[in-house]
Motif scaffolding. Structure first.
Motif, PDB file in Angstrom:
ATOM      1  N   GLN A 119      26.209   2.545 -16.419  1.00  0.00           N
ATOM      2  CA  GLN A 119      26.303   3.527 -17.622  1.00  0.00           C
ATOM      3  C   GLN A 119      26.476   4.944 -16.914  1.00  0.00           C
ATOM      4  O   GLN A 119      27.306   5.668 -17.582  1.00  0.00           O
ATOM      5  CB  GLN A 119      25.152   3.646 -18.359  1.00  0.00           C
ATOM      6  CG  GLN A 119      25.125   2.321 -19.389  1.00  0.00           C
ATOM      7  CD  GLN A 119      23.789   2.590 -20.200  1.00  0.00           C
ATOM      8  OE1 GLN A 119      22.656   2.681 -19.750  1.00  0.00           O
ATOM      9  NE2 GLN A 119      24.243   2.545 -21.674  1.00  0.00           N
ATOM     10  N   ALA A 120      25.591   5.173 -16.274  1.00  0.00           N
ATOM     11  CA  ALA A 120      25.528   6.692 -15.689  1.00  0.00           C
ATOM     12  C   ALA A 120      26.864   7.046 -14.888  1.00  0.00           C
ATOM     13  O   ALA A 120      27.180   8.290 -15.207  1.00  0.00           O
ATOM     14  CB  ALA A 120      24.267   7.171 -14.882  1.00  0.00           C
ATOM     15  N   ARG A 121      27.211   6.141 -14.219  1.00  0.00           N
ATOM     16  CA  ARG A 121      28.668   6.713 -13.522  1.00  0.00           C
ATOM     17  C   ARG A 121      29.737   6.573 -14.340  1.00  0.00           C
ATOM     18  O   ARG A 121      30.478   7.223 -14.046  1.00  0.00           O
ATOM     19  CB  ARG A 121      28.667   5.642 -12.221  1.00  0.00           C
ATOM     20  CG  ARG A 121      27.759   5.754 -11.031  1.00  0.00           C
ATOM     21  CD  ARG A 121      28.071   5.011  -9.964  1.00  0.00           C
ATOM     22  NE  ARG A 121      27.974   3.425 -10.202  1.00  0.00           N
ATOM     23  CZ  ARG A 121      26.514   2.903 -10.088  1.00  0.00           C
ATOM     24  NH1 ARG A 121      25.488   3.505  -9.447  1.00  0.00           N
ATOM     25  NH2 ARG A 121      26.520   1.530 -10.236  1.00  0.00           N
ATOM     26  N   LEU A 122      29.526   5.703 -15.157  1.00  0.00           N
ATOM     27  CA  LEU A 122      31.024   5.399 -16.268  1.00  0.00           C
ATOM     28  C   LEU A 122      30.893   6.745 -17.203  1.00  0.00           C
ATOM     29  O   LEU A 122      31.889   7.096 -17.438  1.00  0.00           O
ATOM     30  CB  LEU A 122      30.785   4.324 -16.982  1.00  0.00           C
ATOM     31  CG  LEU A 122      31.034   3.073 -16.335  1.00  0.00           C
ATOM     32  CD1 LEU A 122      30.776   1.680 -16.933  1.00  0.00           C
ATOM     33  CD2 LEU A 122      32.627   3.069 -15.861  1.00  0.00           C
ATOM     34  N   LEU A 123      29.799   7.230 -17.304  1.00  0.00           N
ATOM     35  CA  LEU A 123      29.789   8.426 -18.474  1.00  0.00           C
ATOM     36  C   LEU A 123      30.380   9.691 -17.839  1.00  0.00           C
ATOM     37  O   LEU A 123      31.015  10.375 -18.580  1.00  0.00           O
ATOM     38  CB  LEU A 123      28.295   8.841 -18.755  1.00  0.00           C
ATOM     39  CG  LEU A 123      27.759   7.838 -20.036  1.00  0.00           C
ATOM     40  CD1 LEU A 123      26.219   8.216 -20.111  1.00  0.00           C
ATOM     41  CD2 LEU A 123      28.455   8.016 -21.184  1.00  0.00           C
ATOM     42  N   VAL A 124      30.251   9.631 -16.633  1.00  0.00           N
ATOM     43  CA  VAL A 124      31.283  10.727 -15.810  1.00  0.00           C
ATOM     44  C   VAL A 124      32.712  10.561 -15.545  1.00  0.00           C
ATOM     45  O   VAL A 124      33.343  11.543 -15.852  1.00  0.00           O
ATOM     46  CB  VAL A 124      30.537  10.972 -14.390  1.00  0.00           C
ATOM     47  CG1 VAL A 124      31.442  12.008 -13.659  1.00  0.00           C
ATOM     48  CG2 VAL A 124      29.279  11.389 -14.214  1.00  0.00           C
ATOM     49  N   LEU A 125      32.954   9.253 -15.691  1.00  0.00           N
ATOM     50  CA  LEU A 125      34.510   8.982 -15.766  1.00  0.00           C
ATOM     51  C   LEU A 125      35.285   8.922 -17.007  1.00  0.00           C
ATOM     52  O   LEU A 125      36.120   9.268 -17.169  1.00  0.00           O
ATOM     53  CB  LEU A 125      34.547   7.730 -15.109  1.00  0.00           C
ATOM     54  CG  LEU A 125      34.172   7.489 -13.668  1.00  0.00           C
ATOM     55  CD1 LEU A 125      34.159   5.950 -13.190  1.00  0.00           C
ATOM     56  CD2 LEU A 125      34.655   8.360 -12.665  1.00  0.00           C
ATOM     57  N   LEU A 126      34.464   8.619 -18.168  1.00  0.00           N
ATOM     58  CA  LEU A 126      35.116   8.252 -19.494  1.00  0.00           C
ATOM     59  C   LEU A 126      35.316   9.899 -20.048  1.00  0.00           C
ATOM     60  O   LEU A 126      34.458  10.589 -20.085  1.00  0.00           O
ATOM     61  CB  LEU A 126      34.134   7.346 -20.240  1.00  0.00           C
ATOM     62  CG  LEU A 126      33.994   5.966 -19.824  1.00  0.00           C
ATOM     63  CD1 LEU A 126      32.962   5.383 -20.788  1.00  0.00           C
ATOM     64  CD2 LEU A 126      35.132   5.233 -19.934  1.00  0.00           C
ATOM     65  N   ASP A 127      36.542   9.820 -20.738  1.00  0.00           N
ATOM     66  CA  ASP A 127      36.610  11.030 -21.242  1.00  0.00           C
ATOM     67  C   ASP A 127      36.871  10.767 -22.840  1.00  0.00           C
ATOM     68  O   ASP A 127      37.174  11.697 -23.521  1.00  0.00           O
ATOM     69  CB  ASP A 127      38.244  11.787 -20.742  1.00  0.00           C
ATOM     70  CG  ASP A 127      39.093  11.027 -21.143  1.00  0.00           C
ATOM     71  OD1 ASP A 127      39.206   9.780 -21.400  1.00  0.00           O
ATOM     72  OD2 ASP A 127      40.146  11.414 -20.494  1.00  0.00           O
ATOM     73  N   ASP A 128      36.713   9.472 -23.484  1.00  0.00           N
ATOM     74  CA  ASP A 128      36.763   9.262 -24.897  1.00  0.00           C
ATOM     75  C   ASP A 128      35.494   9.375 -25.590  1.00  0.00           C
ATOM     76  O   ASP A 128      34.525   8.373 -24.993  1.00  0.00           O
ATOM     77  CB  ASP A 128      37.606   7.953 -24.824  1.00  0.00           C
ATOM     78  CG  ASP A 128      37.683   7.491 -26.353  1.00  0.00           C
ATOM     79  OD1 ASP A 128      36.554   7.412 -26.993  1.00  0.00           O
ATOM     80  OD2 ASP A 128      39.001   7.241 -26.915  1.00  0.00           O
ATOM     81  N   ASP A 129      35.287  10.170 -26.225  1.00  0.00           N
ATOM     82  CA  ASP A 129      33.918  10.211 -27.116  1.00  0.00           C
ATOM     83  C   ASP A 129      33.524   8.914 -27.666  1.00  0.00           C
ATOM     84  O   ASP A 129      32.211   8.612 -27.612  1.00  0.00           O
ATOM     85  CB  ASP A 129      33.805  11.240 -27.825  1.00  0.00           C
ATOM     86  CG  ASP A 129      33.756  12.869 -27.183  1.00  0.00           C
ATOM     87  OD1 ASP A 129      33.388  12.949 -26.190  1.00  0.00           O
ATOM     88  OD2 ASP A 129      34.037  13.816 -27.875  1.00  0.00           O
ATOM     89  N   ALA A 130      34.458   8.330 -28.183  1.00  0.00           N
ATOM     90  CA  ALA A 130      34.107   6.952 -28.738  1.00  0.00           C
ATOM     91  C   ALA A 130      33.622   5.861 -27.900  1.00  0.00           C
ATOM     92  O   ALA A 130      32.770   4.934 -27.987  1.00  0.00           O
ATOM     93  CB  ALA A 130      35.234   6.464 -29.609  1.00  0.00           C
TER      94      ALA A 130
END
Length: 147
Positions: A119-130
């Protein structure tokens, strides 16, 4: 990489991110899996396994290579969740089914921790707020199952 229909990609990603959120949320698991009033069958260990491996077409256990090839995940996203995937896959092979045993198992806690790290690693990669919201917040169904 194959071209994928945007709606298919979006739906798949929502389901994947939602699965990761549920697998990272030990408190939800404990409250929903042991709740005698929970009538939603999705909120059980067996369904978590089915939703993640079967519904997301990860049953081949080949990590994420197939879904990266399909354009559902980027290589960076797959890498961010690879350790979690491997730990969950190894745990599933142990064939536990009793929720009390699973929740008390240190190996399960390692799966949960790996999901949290993903989760933590993906949050850095995702740019879509949804997508970030799906990855980090309980759904209304989860809240109901845990109540």
């Amino acid at each position: 990489m194959k071209a994928v229909i945007p709606d298919v990609r979006s739906a798949w990603r929502q389901n994947w991110l939602g699965s990761l959120q549920e697998l990272a949320d030990f408190n939800l698991q404990k409250r929903a899996w042991l709740n005698p009033n929970n009538t939603n069958p999705h909120y059980s260990y067996v369904e978590y396994v089915a939703c993640y491996f079967d519904d997301l077409r990860l049953a081949s256990r080949d990590s994420y290579s197939g879904v990266v090839d399909e354009g559902l995940l980027t290589p960076a996203e797959a890498s961010a969740a690879a350790e979690f995937h491997a730990r969950f896959d190894a745990y599933v092979d142990l064939r536990h089914s009793d929720p009390e045993v699973i929740l008390a198992d240190p190996k399960w806690l390692e799966v949960v921790e790996a999901a949290r790290a993903a989760q933590a690693r993906l949050l850095v990669l995702l740019d879509d707020d949804a997508e970030k919201a799906i990855l980090t917040r309980r759904s209304p169904y989860a809240i109901s199952a845990a109540s």
